[in-house]
Design an enzyme around this catalytic site. Structure first.
Site, PDB file in Angstrom:
ATOM      1  N   ASP A 150     -35.530  73.453 136.610  1.00 14.31           N
ATOM      2  CA  ASP A 150     -34.565  73.997 135.648  1.00 14.31           C
ATOM      3  C   ASP A 150     -33.236  74.337 136.328  1.00 14.31           C
ATOM      4  O   ASP A 150     -33.213  74.737 137.491  1.00 14.31           O
ATOM      5  CB  ASP A 150     -35.163  75.250 134.990  1.00 14.31           C
ATOM      6  CG  ASP A 150     -34.395  75.652 133.743  1.00 14.31           C
ATOM      7  OD1 ASP A 150     -33.713  74.785 133.157  1.00 14.31           O
ATOM      8  OD2 ASP A 150     -34.465  76.830 133.357  1.00 14.31           O
ATOM      9  N   HIS A 189     -28.059  66.490 135.498  1.00 14.18           N
ATOM     10  CA  HIS A 189     -29.355  65.802 135.438  1.00 14.18           C
ATOM     11  C   HIS A 189     -29.420  64.688 136.485  1.00 14.18           C
ATOM     12  O   HIS A 189     -30.458  64.467 137.104  1.00 14.18           O
ATOM     13  CB  HIS A 189     -29.595  65.230 134.039  1.00 14.18           C
ATOM     14  CG  HIS A 189     -29.713  66.294 132.979  1.00 14.18           C
ATOM     15  ND1 HIS A 189     -30.510  67.403 133.121  1.00 14.18           N
ATOM     16  CD2 HIS A 189     -29.123  66.427 131.760  1.00 14.18           C
ATOM     17  CE1 HIS A 189     -30.414  68.169 132.034  1.00 14.18           C
ATOM     18  NE2 HIS A 189     -29.570  67.597 131.197  1.00 14.18           N
ATOM     19  N   LEU A 192     -49.330  60.564 147.980  1.00 17.09           N
ATOM     20  CA  LEU A 192     -48.963  61.680 147.096  1.00 17.09           C
ATOM     21  C   LEU A 192     -49.033  61.175 145.663  1.00 17.09           C
ATOM     22  O   LEU A 192     -48.582  60.062 145.371  1.00 17.09           O
ATOM     23  CB  LEU A 192     -47.531  62.133 147.417  1.00 17.09           C
ATOM     24  CG  LEU A 192     -46.945  63.212 146.492  1.00 17.09           C
ATOM     25  CD1 LEU A 192     -47.381  64.604 146.953  1.00 17.09           C
ATOM     26  CD2 LEU A 192     -45.414  63.174 146.493  1.00 17.09           C
ATOM     27  N   ARG A 250     -40.707  77.728 139.510  1.00 17.17           N
ATOM     28  CA  ARG A 250     -39.650  77.481 138.520  1.00 17.17           C
ATOM     29  C   ARG A 250     -38.315  77.806 139.181  1.00 17.17           C
ATOM     30  O   ARG A 250     -38.118  78.920 139.671  1.00 17.17           O
ATOM     31  CB  ARG A 250     -39.817  78.327 137.255  1.00 17.17           C
ATOM     32  CG  ARG A 250     -38.696  77.995 136.253  1.00 17.17           C
ATOM     33  CD  ARG A 250     -38.861  78.641 134.902  1.00 17.17           C
ATOM     34  NE  ARG A 250     -37.794  78.159 134.017  1.00 17.17           N
ATOM     35  CZ  ARG A 250     -37.925  77.867 132.731  1.00 17.17           C
ATOM     36  NH1 ARG A 250     -39.096  78.016 132.148  1.00 17.17           N
ATOM     37  NH2 ARG A 250     -36.902  77.425 132.014  1.00 17.17           N
TER      38      ARG A 250
HETATM   39  C1  IPE Z   1     -37.950  73.649 130.760  1.00 17.25           C
HETATM   40  O1  IPE Z   1     -36.603  73.941 130.839  1.00 17.25           O
HETATM   41  C2  IPE Z   1     -38.165  72.179 130.587  1.00 17.25           C
HETATM   42  C3  IPE Z   1     -37.828  71.334 131.737  1.00 17.25           C
HETATM   43  C4  IPE Z   1     -37.436  71.747 132.916  1.00 17.25           C
HETATM   44  C5  IPE Z   1     -37.995  69.932 131.530  1.00 17.25           C
HETATM   45  P1  IPE Z   1     -35.756  74.384 129.550  1.00 17.25           P
HETATM   46  O2  IPE Z   1     -34.379  74.595 130.037  1.00 17.25           O
HETATM   47  O3  IPE Z   1     -35.937  73.416 128.452  1.00 17.25           O
HETATM   48  O4  IPE Z   1     -36.438  75.761 129.158  1.00 17.25           O
HETATM   49  P2  IPE Z   1     -35.887  76.927 128.226  1.00 17.25           P
HETATM   50  O5  IPE Z   1     -35.381  76.288 126.960  1.00 17.25           O
HETATM   51  O6  IPE Z   1     -34.776  77.624 128.965  1.00 17.25           O
HETATM   52  O7  IPE Z   1     -37.052  77.842 128.023  1.00 17.25           O
HETATM   53  C1  IPE Z   2     -33.587  71.264 133.306  1.00 20.54           C
HETATM   54  O1  IPE Z   2     -32.269  71.651 133.397  1.00 20.54           O
HETATM   55  C2  IPE Z   2     -33.729  69.815 132.919  1.00 20.54           C
HETATM   56  C3  IPE Z   2     -34.201  69.583 131.549  1.00 20.54           C
HETATM   57  C4  IPE Z   2     -34.598  70.503 130.712  1.00 20.54           C
HETATM   58  C5  IPE Z   2     -34.239  68.221 131.109  1.00 20.54           C
HETATM   59  P1  IPE Z   2     -31.496  72.218 132.127  1.00 20.54           P
HETATM   60  O2  IPE Z   2     -30.817  71.078 131.461  1.00 20.54           O
HETATM   61  O3  IPE Z   2     -32.390  73.029 131.265  1.00 20.54           O
HETATM   62  O4  IPE Z   2     -30.423  73.139 132.833  1.00 20.54           O
HETATM   63  P2  IPE Z   2     -29.922  74.558 132.334  1.00 20.54           P
HETATM   64  O5  IPE Z   2     -31.111  75.438 132.193  1.00 20.54           O
HETATM   65  O6  IPE Z   2     -29.219  74.334 131.024  1.00 20.54           O
HETATM   66  O7  IPE Z   2     -28.995  74.997 133.417  1.00 20.54           O
HETATM   67 MG    MG Z   3     -32.887  74.994 131.262  1.00 19.67          MG
END
Ligand code: IPE
Ligand code: IPE
Ligand code: MG
Length: 242
Positions: free
Chosen positions: A16, A33, A127, A177
């Site tokens: 995240d 991303h 892995l 996380r």
């Molecule tokens: C969790 O992250 C999903 C992934 C890392 C793929 P999110 O950014 O979607 O989670 P929330 O919405 O903050 O809970």
């Molecule tokens: C996690 O990063 C990747 C996905 C959920 C695909 P985010 O896109 O949720 O990044 P933040 O949380 O907005 O910074």
């Molecule tokens: Mg996120």
């Protein structure tokens, strides 16, 4: 593969913070991303080098469809292009790729790319990289229960575990996380019952080998009791999995 001293056999990661990484640099979220893929490549090599047997990453959740359409399509494009570029390298590194999640909802060309990546790396055994894509813990438990019911089988813990999308891997020992949030966001709800949780303030693109080592070090210092007492653990160092 035997667990090396203090090294988790299975690490799961909620990757995240990509969007915030990009926003801090006044870049579009999709650039975050893209950088996230670089961090994942680094982590795959680092886990392999440390003797981790299974790495499971959350790449796209059931709920991520709720994001703006251009971000969703951008993520699909990044997945396809990363597979196109990386699968041969993964095979050379002995990485077996498996996709975990609901595939029916994905575009046919994405489904084909997933199938091909899995087939190309099927014999690899250094892995296992489980990529949770269009995955949600609730979806997984519900689909496992539905399959048991369709097969006329009783819903027991063992039977349900065997029907989950991640049934081919042991439960994660360490669940990391990144990005500073303290929640599971529907990741591995069943399998994380006894995982050690580790929350890093680093945004995923910034998560590097040193951050992984810090997480592993913290993991090694934890006492996993599986419901028992410290005294029992001290008497019997070999703790059975629940
Ligand atoms: C969790 O992250 C999903 C992934 C890392 C793929 P999110 O950014 O979607 O989670 P929330 O919405 O903050 O809970
Ligand atoms: C996690 O990063 C990747 C996905 C959920 C695909 P985010 O896109 O949720 O990044 P933040 O949380 O907005 O910074
Ligand atoms: Mg996120």
């Amino acid at each position: 593969m035997d667990e090396q001293a203090g090294v988790p056999r299975h690490i799961a990661i909620v990757m995240d913070g990509n969007g915030r990484w990009a926003s801090k640099r006044f870049l579009p979220r999709i650039a975050g991303h893209r950088q996230g893929v670089e961090a994942l490549k680094r982590m795959v090599s680092a886990c392999g080098a440390r003797g981790v047997a299974v790495l499971t990453v959350f790449a796209f959740s059931s709920e991520n469809w709720n994001r703006p359409a251009d971000e969703v399509s951008g993520l699909m494009g990044i997945l396809a292009s990363a597979l196109g570029k990386e699968v041969v390298k993964m095979k050379q590194e002995g990485v077996r790729i498996r996709f975990v999640g609901a595939r029916e909802a994905l575009a046919p060309q994405i489904k084909t790319a997933l199938d091909q990546a899995e087939a190309t790396t099927a014999q690899c055994n250094t892995l296992t990289l489980n990529v949770c894509f269009n995955y949600g813990g609730r979806w997984d438990i519900a689909q496992a229960a539905a399959r048991l019911s369709a097969e006329g089988l009783a819903i027991t813990e063992t039977a349900l575990t065997g029907h989950l999308a991640l049934a081919h891997s042991p439960d994660p020992d360490l669940l990391i996380r990144t990005g500073g949030e303290f929640r599971l966001s529907n990741f591995l709800l069943w399998q994380a019952a006894y995982s050690e949780l580790y929350f890093s303030p680093l945004l995923w693109p910034d998560f590097d080998e040193a951050a992984l080592d810090a997480a592993i070090q913290e993991y090694a210092s934890r006492e996993r009791r599986f419901g028992r007492t410290s005294d029992q653990i001290a008497r019997d160092a070999s703790v059975p999995n629940p």
